[in-house]
Design an enzyme around this catalytic site. Structure first.
Site, mmCIF file in Angstrom:
data_model
loop_
_atom_site.group_PDB
_atom_site.id
_atom_site.type_symbol
_atom_site.label_atom_id
_atom_site.label_comp_id
_atom_site.label_asym_id
_atom_site.label_seq_id
_atom_site.Cartn_x
_atom_site.Cartn_y
_atom_site.Cartn_z
ATOM 1 N N ASP A 11 4.641 -32.674 -10.988
ATOM 2 C CA ASP A 11 5.263 -31.484 -11.544
ATOM 3 C C ASP A 11 6.349 -31.046 -10.558
ATOM 4 O O ASP A 11 6.664 -31.772 -9.598
ATOM 5 C CB ASP A 11 4.223 -30.387 -11.834
ATOM 6 C CG ASP A 11 3.656 -29.720 -10.590
ATOM 7 O OD1 ASP A 11 3.962 -30.147 -9.456
ATOM 8 O OD2 ASP A 11 2.882 -28.751 -10.752
ATOM 9 N N CYS A 68 1.240 -32.549 -7.269
ATOM 10 C CA CYS A 68 1.617 -31.198 -7.685
ATOM 11 C C CYS A 68 1.594 -30.343 -6.419
ATOM 12 O O CYS A 68 1.447 -30.880 -5.320
ATOM 13 C CB CYS A 68 0.714 -30.654 -8.795
ATOM 14 S SG CYS A 68 -0.970 -30.197 -8.345
ATOM 15 N N THR A 70 -0.527 -28.303 -4.904
ATOM 16 C CA THR A 70 -1.726 -28.474 -4.071
ATOM 17 C C THR A 70 -2.442 -29.791 -4.341
ATOM 18 O O THR A 70 -3.300 -30.182 -3.561
ATOM 19 C CB THR A 70 -2.748 -27.349 -4.325
ATOM 20 O OG1 THR A 70 -3.179 -27.439 -5.690
ATOM 21 C CG2 THR A 70 -2.161 -25.979 -4.018
ATOM 22 N N HIS A 101 -14.906 -46.943 -1.350
ATOM 23 C CA HIS A 101 -16.188 -46.523 -1.910
ATOM 24 C C HIS A 101 -16.112 -46.055 -3.354
ATOM 25 O O HIS A 101 -17.122 -46.101 -4.062
ATOM 26 C CB HIS A 101 -16.797 -45.407 -1.064
ATOM 27 C CG HIS A 101 -17.254 -45.879 0.276
ATOM 28 N ND1 HIS A 101 -18.005 -45.082 1.109
ATOM 29 C CD2 HIS A 101 -17.079 -47.044 0.947
ATOM 30 C CE1 HIS A 101 -18.272 -45.742 2.234
ATOM 31 N NE2 HIS A 101 -17.705 -46.940 2.147
ATOM 32 N N HIS A 136 -21.505 -49.690 -4.051
ATOM 33 C CA HIS A 136 -20.560 -48.727 -4.629
ATOM 34 C C HIS A 136 -20.196 -49.075 -6.066
ATOM 35 O O HIS A 136 -19.877 -48.193 -6.861
ATOM 36 C CB HIS A 136 -19.305 -48.642 -3.759
ATOM 37 C CG HIS A 136 -19.607 -48.323 -2.337
ATOM 38 N ND1 HIS A 136 -20.123 -47.112 -1.928
ATOM 39 C CD2 HIS A 136 -19.490 -49.079 -1.217
ATOM 40 C CE1 HIS A 136 -20.303 -47.128 -0.614
ATOM 41 N NE2 HIS A 136 -19.930 -48.318 -0.164
#
Length: 149
Positions: A11, A68, A70, A101, A136
């Protein structure tokens, strides 16, 4: 052998970082599929997470990068899609563990919270690190059982 393709989307809060990291891709042996945004004007991050999810589902890219402000909103939006394993990371260790993992197929960074050199390190590690498999693999397989049917 053709270069693997990394789909990139952001964004407005991640536009500058996306452009910075896209420029690094050729040196890392990857080609870019830039899905926007194309400038700093305000846009809605879910639209770009959806574009990237579609690109991966259609096989137009092997992995993805989302950015974005954050990294939080766009990672939530991306993880709504059952075939996406988007990992918001803040350092190289997180990038390594996301791949080793969790077999993360999308790296998520915060354009306003992660410095450029850390972001470059995270991208490099994310692209170079293979999935470890083993114990995993069972856990990652369970993730595909959630979400869209």
């Amino acid at each position: 052998m053709p270069q693997p393709i990394l789909a990139l989307a952001s964004d407005h809060g991640g536009f500058e970082m996306k452009a910075l990291l896209a420029a690094d891709l050729p040196a890392l042996g990857w080609a870019a599929l830039d899905l926007g945004t194309d400038g700093p004007g305000s846009v809605d991050y879910p639209d770009f997470a959806l574009a990237l999810a579609r690109a991966l589902k259609e096989g137009r890219a092997e992995r993805g990068l989302l950015v974005c402000g954050t990294g939080i909103g766009i990672s939530i939006a991306a993880n709504r899609h059952a075939h996406i394993r988007a990992a918001l990371v803040h350092d190289g260790f997180g990038a390594r563990m996301a791949r080793q993992h969790n077999d993360a197929n999308v790296l998520v960074l915060g354009g306003r919270t992660t410095g450029p050199e850390i972001a470059r390190e995270c991208l490099r590690i994310f692209l170079e690190t293979p999935f470890e498999g083993g114990r995993h693999a069972r856990r990652v397989a369970k993730l595909g059982e959630f979400g869209e049917k």
